[in-house]
Design an enzyme around this catalytic site. Sequence first.
Site, short mmCIF file in Angstrom:
data_model
loop_
_atom_site.label_atom_id
_atom_site.label_comp_id
_atom_site.label_asym_id
_atom_site.label_seq_id
_atom_site.Cartn_x
_atom_site.Cartn_y
_atom_site.Cartn_z
CG ASN A 156 -1.39 -6.54 -5.63
OD1 ASN A 156 -0.87 -7.11 -6.61
ND2 ASN A 156 -1.57 -5.23 -5.59
CE LYS A 164 1.50 -3.82 -4.06
NZ LYS A 164 1.75 -2.60 -3.31
CG HIS A 216 -2.90 -1.35 -6.73
ND1 HIS A 216 -1.83 -0.51 -6.55
CD2 HIS A 216 -2.99 -2.10 -5.62
CE1 HIS A 216 -1.28 -0.76 -5.37
NE2 HIS A 216 -1.96 -1.72 -4.78
CD GLU A 224 1.75 -0.41 -6.22
OE1 GLU A 224 1.64 -1.48 -6.85
OE2 GLU A 224 2.00 -0.37 -4.99
CD GLU A 278 -4.58 -1.62 -1.61
OE1 GLU A 278 -4.19 -2.64 -1.02
OE2 GLU A 278 -4.11 -1.24 -2.69
N GLY A 282 3.16 0.02 0.96
CA GLY A 282 4.58 -0.25 0.80
C GLY A 282 5.48 0.66 1.61
CB SER A 311 1.91 -1.13 5.75
OG SER A 311 2.70 -0.44 4.80
P1 13P Z 1 1.73 -3.40 1.03
O1 13P Z 1 1.00 -4.45 1.84
O2 13P Z 1 3.06 -3.87 0.52
O3 13P Z 1 1.76 -2.08 1.70
O4 13P Z 1 0.83 -3.20 -0.30
C1 13P Z 1 -0.51 -3.01 -0.16
C2 13P Z 1 -1.10 -3.06 -1.50
O5 13P Z 1 -0.87 -2.20 -2.33
C3 13P Z 1 -1.95 -4.20 -1.84
O6 13P Z 1 -2.61 -4.01 -3.04
#
Ligand code: 13P
Length: 255
Positions: free
Chosen positions: A13, A15, A98, A100, A170, A176, A216
Amino acid sequence: MDKKLRKAVIAGNWKMNKTPAETTALINEMKPLVKDADCDVVLCVPYVDIAAAVEAAKDSNIKIGAENVHFKASGAYTGEISAEMLVASGVEYVVVGHSERRQYFGETDQTVNLRTLAAVNAGLTAIVCVGETLEQRELGYTETLLKYQTKMALTNVTADQLKNIIVAYEPVWAIGTGVTATADQADEGNGFVRAAIAEVYGEDVANSVTVQYGGSMNAKNADELVAKVNVDGGLIGGASLKAEDFSIIVKAASK
Ligand code: 13P
């Protein structure tokens, strides 16, 4: 429970990262590194990078996904993209719900469900994200929350349509942050998701659904995470922006 019933899927992903030119370069770098994968390999990219990604991934084992989809077929929804538009652009997967998007863009369990239905009805595979915040975990609500989010996201999804659904657990506190869930926490969270699916659709169906872990996940911890019985691959943020790291995760899921 037989993990071999399910295909592992490693999905990046990206982002809000990468221009079209950078997309072409990164996928060209990744292609030879992941060509022998024994798992599905997906890259979910920003809308503006889709054309470049589909072109660069042509004749490879990399499939392209989007990071969101609107639930209406067409109309006056400025700035939005429909499932049909994604399919017509060569997209096969889409991330839905997601954290976010839930946190910054007003996504609710209802809109996650509508987007999921729009995606599968158009023939896309939806990667539906669920996960608890640190506060919810500390209050002891992880199981309740994960089961609720999973059932809400899948409302009116038929057992047959579940073949085109991946659920990604997640934990919000692990995204992140560099703080990964332990392999046992990931396995437990994924297990709650699978149990919720079993409560609605039965054990057999639940055992056939791919449930990823995300948060992560990286080249160092992927081996241990994907070895867990309930972890069928991963949804990878930061580490999917580096060809070598991503390919190491793909190799871990191919064992
Ligand atoms: P990270 O791997 O950067 O922690 O992000 C995970 C994520 O949100 C994947 O959708």
